[in-house]
Scaffold this motif. Sequence first.
Motif, short mmCIF file in Angstrom:
data_model
loop_
_atom_site.label_atom_id
_atom_site.label_comp_id
_atom_site.label_asym_id
_atom_site.label_seq_id
_atom_site.Cartn_x
_atom_site.Cartn_y
_atom_site.Cartn_z
N VAL A 249 -34.83 -121.43 -26.21
CA VAL A 249 -35.90 -120.79 -27.12
C VAL A 249 -35.35 -119.76 -27.75
CG1 VAL A 249 -38.17 -119.94 -27.11
CG2 VAL A 249 -37.76 -121.58 -25.61
N SER A 250 -34.70 -118.71 -27.22
CA SER A 250 -34.13 -117.49 -27.91
C SER A 250 -33.03 -117.94 -28.86
CB SER A 250 -33.76 -116.66 -26.99
OG SER A 250 -32.16 -117.16 -26.52
N TRP A 274 -41.59 -114.35 -22.79
CA TRP A 274 -42.74 -114.67 -22.56
C TRP A 274 -43.17 -115.76 -22.56
CZ3 TRP A 274 -44.66 -111.01 -27.19
CH2 TRP A 274 -44.77 -109.77 -26.91
N THR A 275 -42.68 -116.79 -23.27
CA THR A 275 -43.14 -118.19 -23.43
C THR A 275 -42.53 -119.07 -22.01
OG1 THR A 275 -42.73 -118.19 -25.85
CG2 THR A 275 -42.55 -120.29 -24.76
N THR A 276 -41.30 -118.59 -21.85
CA THR A 276 -40.69 -119.30 -20.64
C THR A 276 -41.42 -118.83 -19.26
OG1 THR A 276 -38.48 -119.13 -21.60
CG2 THR A 276 -38.60 -119.80 -19.34
N ARG A 277 -41.93 -117.44 -19.19
CA ARG A 277 -42.54 -117.18 -17.82
C ARG A 277 -43.99 -117.75 -18.05
NH1 ARG A 277 -39.75 -113.66 -14.65
NH2 ARG A 277 -41.59 -113.17 -13.54
N ARG A 278 -44.48 -117.80 -19.17
CA ARG A 278 -45.86 -118.32 -19.12
C ARG A 278 -45.87 -119.87 -18.61
NH1 ARG A 278 -50.54 -117.19 -21.58
NH2 ARG A 278 -50.35 -115.22 -20.96
N LEU A 279 -44.92 -120.66 -19.25
CA LEU A 279 -44.83 -121.99 -19.11
C LEU A 279 -44.36 -122.35 -17.59
CD1 LEU A 279 -42.90 -123.27 -22.26
CD2 LEU A 279 -45.30 -123.71 -21.54
N MET A 280 -43.38 -121.51 -17.08
CA MET A 280 -43.07 -121.75 -15.50
C MET A 280 -44.29 -121.56 -14.54
SD MET A 280 -40.09 -122.81 -15.43
CE MET A 280 -39.66 -122.68 -13.81
#
Length: 315
Positions: A249-250, A274-280
Amino acid sequence: MSAAPHEEPLDALRTLLRSFGQIVLQRDAATGACVLAAWLVSDARLACAALTGAIAANVGAVLRGYACADTRDGLHGFNGALAALAAFTFIADDATAMAVAILAATAAAWLLGPWERLLRSRGLGVYSSPCLLVTWAWLPLVHPAPTRAAGSEAIAWLDPLRGLLAGIAQTSFACGALAGALILGGIALSSMRAACFALVGAALATSAQWLAGAGGASFDAGLLGFNGALVALAVADCGALAALAGVGVSVVLQQVAAFHGLPALTAPFVVATWTTRRLMRDTRRTRANSPDCPPEDGAAPGHREQASRAVLPER
């Protein structure tokens, strides 16, 4: 009683060094000392900027009445250091850069409290976002007009390891392979696993952006790998898959910013994390037998999931 006069200066020094360590998400004074050494071998001007910014931010945090424990852990100083480093990176005149550095670092510290509450209400960590907001506020006044990213250049003559280490160095605005080696060594002093994640994240981001046509000059300067290294550090506690997704993503975000000639700074790192931790978290909530990914306000390698991030032109 006789030891008391010697304890306060040492505590202040540890606070400063932890602020520097938090730039690469490590609450460790030894890591911070390595980051400081990296600035010194790269450009003593950067070391001066970071010290100024961290001190100004810590003073601002005290005046705002923020928790002393957080200040001692470096959670208030690292964004101030980054804001000051940004000022000295983009502003050539030292006097002007110093004035902006002090104001920006203090503003980052004062912004942290309300901004952190807003983000935590949405399940997000702070990372280097206060530095980004403050820097973007003044950057249009000094930054040149946006230009299209340069076309790809041959990099066969470049040493891949040097470019990779330079990417690690850019996490804290430093330049060069030696600075990167010092920072990587500092991360390893805190956590060997974190150092491996940082190295692999930088390698993946650098390789992906080079294959996408990024310029050889950017490769050599390390500008292709620092966001990937930071993302990998920030989501290391969620596992290798999360780190791989975050780096991807980055890379996309940094390529979009580069295409439009925008100074993304560490925004790709912050948004990707933010995106990755939310999705995980959302994914693992659907799996009753899977370990839950730690929340963003609870437990990263440093920052207690407030993580940090660095800056440089093209960032």
